[in-house]
Design an enzyme around this catalytic site. Structure first.
Site, short mmCIF file in Angstrom:
data_model
loop_
_atom_site.label_atom_id
_atom_site.label_comp_id
_atom_site.label_asym_id
_atom_site.label_seq_id
_atom_site.Cartn_x
_atom_site.Cartn_y
_atom_site.Cartn_z
N VAL A 117 0.82 -1.22 0.00
CA VAL A 117 0.00 0.00 0.00
C VAL A 117 0.86 1.27 0.00
O VAL A 117 0.66 2.17 -0.81
CB VAL A 117 -0.97 -0.02 1.22
N CYS A 175 -5.62 -9.49 3.11
CA CYS A 175 -6.71 -8.65 3.64
C CYS A 175 -7.94 -9.42 4.10
O CYS A 175 -8.30 -9.36 5.27
CB CYS A 175 -7.09 -7.60 2.61
N1 LIG Z 1 -1.98 -5.33 0.51
C1 LIG Z 1 -3.15 -4.89 0.08
O1 LIG Z 1 -3.62 -5.28 -0.98
C2 LIG Z 1 -3.92 -3.89 0.89
C3 LIG Z 1 -5.00 -3.21 0.31
C4 LIG Z 1 -5.70 -2.27 1.07
C5 LIG Z 1 -5.36 -2.04 2.39
N2 LIG Z 1 -4.33 -2.74 2.94
C6 LIG Z 1 -3.96 -2.45 4.33
O2 LIG Z 1 -2.82 -1.58 4.32
C7 LIG Z 1 -1.95 -1.89 5.42
C8 LIG Z 1 -0.56 -2.23 4.90
O3 LIG Z 1 -0.66 -3.39 4.12
P1 LIG Z 1 0.54 -3.89 3.19
O4 LIG Z 1 0.07 -5.09 2.47
O5 LIG Z 1 1.07 -2.73 2.43
O6 LIG Z 1 1.60 -4.30 4.31
P2 LIG Z 1 3.15 -4.72 4.12
O7 LIG Z 1 3.40 -5.72 5.18
O8 LIG Z 1 3.40 -5.06 2.70
O9 LIG Z 1 3.94 -3.36 4.43
C9 LIG Z 1 3.98 -2.76 5.68
C10 LIG Z 1 5.34 -2.11 5.83
O10 LIG Z 1 5.36 -1.32 7.01
C11 LIG Z 1 6.68 -1.34 7.52
N3 LIG Z 1 6.70 -0.89 8.92
C12 LIG Z 1 6.20 -1.49 10.02
N4 LIG Z 1 6.43 -0.74 11.11
C13 LIG Z 1 7.09 0.37 10.70
C14 LIG Z 1 7.62 1.50 11.35
N5 LIG Z 1 7.53 1.66 12.69
N6 LIG Z 1 8.26 2.44 10.62
C15 LIG Z 1 8.38 2.29 9.29
N7 LIG Z 1 7.90 1.24 8.61
C16 LIG Z 1 7.27 0.28 9.30
C17 LIG Z 1 7.09 -2.79 7.33
O11 LIG Z 1 8.50 -2.95 7.38
C18 LIG Z 1 6.50 -3.09 5.95
O12 LIG Z 1 7.45 -2.85 4.92
C19 LIG Z 1 -2.64 -3.01 6.19
O13 LIG Z 1 -3.42 -2.46 7.21
C20 LIG Z 1 -3.53 -3.65 5.14
O14 LIG Z 1 -4.66 -4.29 5.71
C21 LIG Z 1 -3.59 -3.63 2.22
#
Ligand SMILES: NC(=O)c1ccc[n+]([C@@H]2O[C@H](COP(=O)([O-])OP(=O)(O)OC[C@H]3O[C@@H](n4cnc5c(N)ncnc54)[C@H](O)[C@@H]3O)[C@@H](O)[C@H]2O)c1
Length: 432
Positions: free
Chosen positions: A11, A263
């Protein structure tokens, strides 16, 4: 505008690069230094079509930068997006918000001028209230505004979804910040995206309710497919017949394996947990989860039937192991249940995935990654189409099989049964 995306995952990276492409200055921050170093070298840590080109272009023209220094990045930005993970808690079913709250604490220590702080992560109702409390412990309330702006992009189509969203949901009562965000999103609004301004709590719930509804749609058609198999009906006809009703719509109405991914499984659990907290029984979503959990068992039972219950030493090929096509994401992929179960029964499994080797099967007995479709189907007794990659849609099985007539179990209904059977292969699919 100067934007900071905290969390450079699916995201944060996609929305960050798309915002930079719209002309904003964007800093993508992650605590994972390896990820940041890769990105600085123009290498993309995830598989997402079209992402690499867009990252390289905007990094080169300096609209997009990468950093592991959260505090400085926040100080240098006007709008901060929290895009960190919200997985299911280890012991329980509610969302683990520790990453979100840790980030909120760091932001609280970095506010040097007015900041708009936005949760793009999927977070339960009242999380915005909690973030506001955390930040106000160190800052005057007129120094910041906490807004909910849930993200609806889908992996595999993320750039298109971000650029042409059906709707942009902004949860805030703060008129000044709402105006700024409307302006930020104006290039997308002018291309037809609906702008929904609502309360912060409503925005948080819109995201969970939407995901729970989509998961329900998939589960619904999967159950109808079971009935179709018993009654000699093609489920594809049902999907078309239902989907043409505008009240229903055709999307997310294709039968297949259990829903998976990062998700739906976690978000359906989390919304139930929120319901429980307020003593509301979300019984429909509870039954969706139960049905979905049973889905892999139903498909596995069919594999056992196809192979006459003789699994030991049978060669089984999986084409695609990610939870859907055009992504490398293995989170909650149905293959994570099916492959170990077959391995336990003594099957010899080879798999090919366009996004490569998967460490998830590194310790599973008798499971090998092959780097081509050809090698993966060599000597196979049963080929399972697990993921609907385009790469699998026009395979010439006759050429590949070298005369051996393996069985094909198409869990995504990507082939015409008549055509495959005409080539002499035994063919099974879902709900038809
Ligand atoms: N993946 C999807 O398709 C999607 C779609 C819509 C919403 N979401 C939501 O968006 C959010 C993120 O999902 P994602 O799939 O991108 O997750 P992800 O696991 O791919 O990425 C999250 C990132 O955050 C980083 N992170 C964690 N703590 C941190 C900190 N203190 N400082 C800096 N970076 C930090 C991690 O290292 C990781 O790279 C979730 O809540 C998810 O439910 C995801």
């Amino acid at each position: 505008m100067k934007l900071c995306m905290i969390g450079t995952g699916y995201v944060g990276l996609v929305s960050g690069v798309c915002f930079s492409d719209l002309g904003n200055d964007v800093i993508c921050v992650d605590k994972d230094i390896n990820k940041i170093n890769l990105l600085k070298k123009g290498k993309i840590p995830i598989y997402e079509p079209g992402l690499s080109e867009l990252v390289i272009k905007n990094y080169k023209n300096k609209k997009l930068t990468f950093s592991s220094d959260l505090r400085t990045s926040v100080k240098n930005s006007d709008i901060i997006f929290i895009c960190v993970g919200t997985p299911t808690k280890k012991n329980g079913s509610s969302a683990d918000l520790s990453q979100v709250f840790n980030v909120a604490k760091e932001i609280a220590s970095s506010i040097n001028k007015f900041k708009i702080i936005i949760t793009k992560s999927t977070v339960p109702v009242t999380t915005g209230d909690e973030i506001e409390k955390i930040i106000s412990r160190k800052n005057n309330k007129n120094k910041f505004s906490v807004i909910s702006n849930p993200e609806f992009l889908r992996e595999g189509e993320a750039i298109r979804d971000f650029t042409f969203p059906d709707r942009i949901v902004i949860g805030t009562n703060d008129k000044k910040s709402s105006k700024i965000l409307r302006n930020l999103y104006s290039p997308l609004i002018s291309k037809g995206a609906q702008y929904v301004n609502t309360s912060r709590r409503a925005a948080e719930l819109i995201k969970y309710a939407s995901n729970a509804f989509l998961a329900t749609k998939i589960t619904f058609i999967n159950e109808v497919a079971n009935l179709c198999e018993k009654t000699d009906i093609n489920v594809e006809d049902i999907s078309i017949g239902m989907g043409l009703d505008k009240r229903i719509g055709s999307r997310f109405l294709r039968a297949g394996p259990a829903y998976g991914g990062s998700c739906f499984p976690k978000d359906t659990k989390a919304i139930i947990s929120t319901g429980d907290k307020y003593k509301i029984n979300l019984s429909v979503i509870k039954s969706v989860i139960k049905s979905n959990e049973n889905r892999s068992k139903i498909l596995l039972d069919k594999v056992y039937t196809i192979l006459n219950k003789k699994i030991r030493n049978r060669n089984i090929t999986f084409l695609g192991v990610t939870f859907k096509a055009n992504t490398d994401d293995m989170r909650d992929s149905p293959s994570l249940k099916m492959i170990p179960a077959l391995s336990k029964k003594g099957a010899i499994i080879k798999y090919f995935d366009p996004t490569g080797y998967k460490k998830e099967f590194g310790k599973t007995k008798n499971v090998t990654y092959e780097n081509s479709i050809k090698k993966s189907v060599e000597g196979s007794d049963l080929v399972i189409i697990h993921t609907e990659w385009n790469d699998f849609k026009s395979i010439n099985y006759k050429n590949l099989s070298k005369g051996k007539k393996f069985i094909i179990y198409d869990m995504r209904n990507i082939y015409s049964p008549a055509k495959i059977k005409a080539q002499g292969f035994k063919y099974f699919s879902v709900g038809r």
